[in-house]
Scaffold this active site. Structure first.
Site, PDB file in Angstrom:
ATOM      1  N   VAL A 100       0.945  -1.054   0.118  1.00 30.30           N
ATOM      2  CA  VAL A 100       0.078  -0.205   0.140  1.00 30.30           C
ATOM      3  C   VAL A 100       0.570   1.205   0.047  1.00 30.30           C
ATOM      4  O   VAL A 100       0.697   2.422  -0.663  1.00 30.30           O
ATOM      5  CB  VAL A 100      -0.964  -0.097   1.220  1.00 30.30           C
ATOM      6  CG1 VAL A 100      -1.606   1.273   1.380  1.00 30.30           C
ATOM      7  CG2 VAL A 100      -1.936  -1.117   1.059  1.00 30.30           C
ATOM      8  N   SER A 129       0.491   8.966  -5.818  1.00 28.34           N
ATOM      9  CA  SER A 129       0.631  10.414  -5.385  1.00 28.34           C
ATOM     10  C   SER A 129       1.670  11.261  -6.352  1.00 28.34           C
ATOM     11  O   SER A 129       1.269  12.259  -6.581  1.00 28.34           O
ATOM     12  CB  SER A 129       1.107  10.425  -4.164  1.00 28.34           C
ATOM     13  OG  SER A 129       0.143   9.976  -3.196  1.00 28.34           O
ATOM     14  N   ALA A 173       2.149   1.768  -3.584  1.00 33.03           N
ATOM     15  CA  ALA A 173       0.921   1.902  -4.261  1.00 33.03           C
ATOM     16  C   ALA A 173       0.606   3.467  -4.260  1.00 33.03           C
ATOM     17  O   ALA A 173       0.422   4.415  -5.222  1.00 33.03           O
ATOM     18  CB  ALA A 173      -0.029   1.252  -4.145  1.00 33.03           C
ATOM     19  N   GLU A 174       0.459   3.943  -2.832  1.00 35.28           N
ATOM     20  CA  GLU A 174       0.238   5.392  -2.747  1.00 35.28           C
ATOM     21  C   GLU A 174       1.498   6.239  -3.195  1.00 35.28           C
ATOM     22  O   GLU A 174       1.140   7.248  -3.622  1.00 35.28           O
ATOM     23  CB  GLU A 174       0.092   5.523  -1.027  1.00 35.28           C
ATOM     24  CG  GLU A 174      -0.134   6.910  -0.612  1.00 35.28           C
ATOM     25  CD  GLU A 174      -1.374   7.191  -0.133  1.00 35.28           C
ATOM     26  OE1 GLU A 174      -1.786   8.437  -0.010  1.00 35.28           O
ATOM     27  OE2 GLU A 174      -2.030   6.476   0.390  1.00 35.28           O
ATOM     28  N   SER A 175       2.626   5.870  -2.886  1.00 35.07           N
ATOM     29  CA  SER A 175       3.723   6.639  -3.472  1.00 35.07           C
ATOM     30  C   SER A 175       3.562   6.991  -4.942  1.00 35.07           C
ATOM     31  O   SER A 175       3.705   8.142  -5.436  1.00 35.07           O
ATOM     32  CB  SER A 175       5.013   5.908  -3.150  1.00 35.07           C
ATOM     33  OG  SER A 175       5.217   6.089  -1.658  1.00 35.07           O
TER      34      SER A 175
END
Length: 138
Positions: free
Chosen positions: A56, A64, A59-61
């Site tokens: 996660v 974003s 994935a967020e990195s």
């Protein structure tokens, strides 16, 4: 700015952040597609498997980064929603996360993120939605 200059700038921005502690390295970045790698070693849960939370985080990195690039000058992105489905485990090596834009609008950007192991097997699929906002005045 060249791709190499942008990647250097992203690496400098990551100093002292969670991305640096987890060993995330951005290989390619544009508003439409971001690719990064992360080592499994150091990011495992007690049973020796890549921690689901690590999936996660990467994935967020990548989502974003793409959303912030899509936001443009004077704007920024904040995560609104993320979900992940873990398909198989990784015990060693490096995982690669590829974020592909699903939709980029004026106020929202959504990305599909596919995470694969060294052998190209899909280990996780995530989706991240970011809100695009104006920087505060002053």
């Amino acid at each position: 700015m060249t791709q190499e200059q942008m990647l250097d700038e992203l690496a400098q921005m990551s100093r002292g952040t969670l991305d640096e502690r987890m060993g995330i390295r951005v290989l390619e970045a544009s508003p439409e597609r971001v690719v990064a790698t992360m080592p499994v070693e150091g990011n495992t849960q007690p049973f020796g498997l890549l921690h689901g939370g690590a999936n996660v985080v990467i994935a967020e990195s990548v989502g974003s980064i793409g959303a912030n690039m899509a936001a443009g000058p004077g704007r920024f992105a904040v995560g609104l929603d993320i979900n992940a489905t873990h398909h198989r485990s990784a015990r060693s090596g490096i995982v690669t996360a590829t974020a592909t834009a699903l939709s980029i609008g004026r106020t929202l950007a959504a990305y599909d993120v596919v995470i694969t192991d060294d052998e190209g097997n899909r280990t996780c699929t995530a989706r991240i939605t970011c809100m695009l906002r104006d920087l505060p005045k002053g």
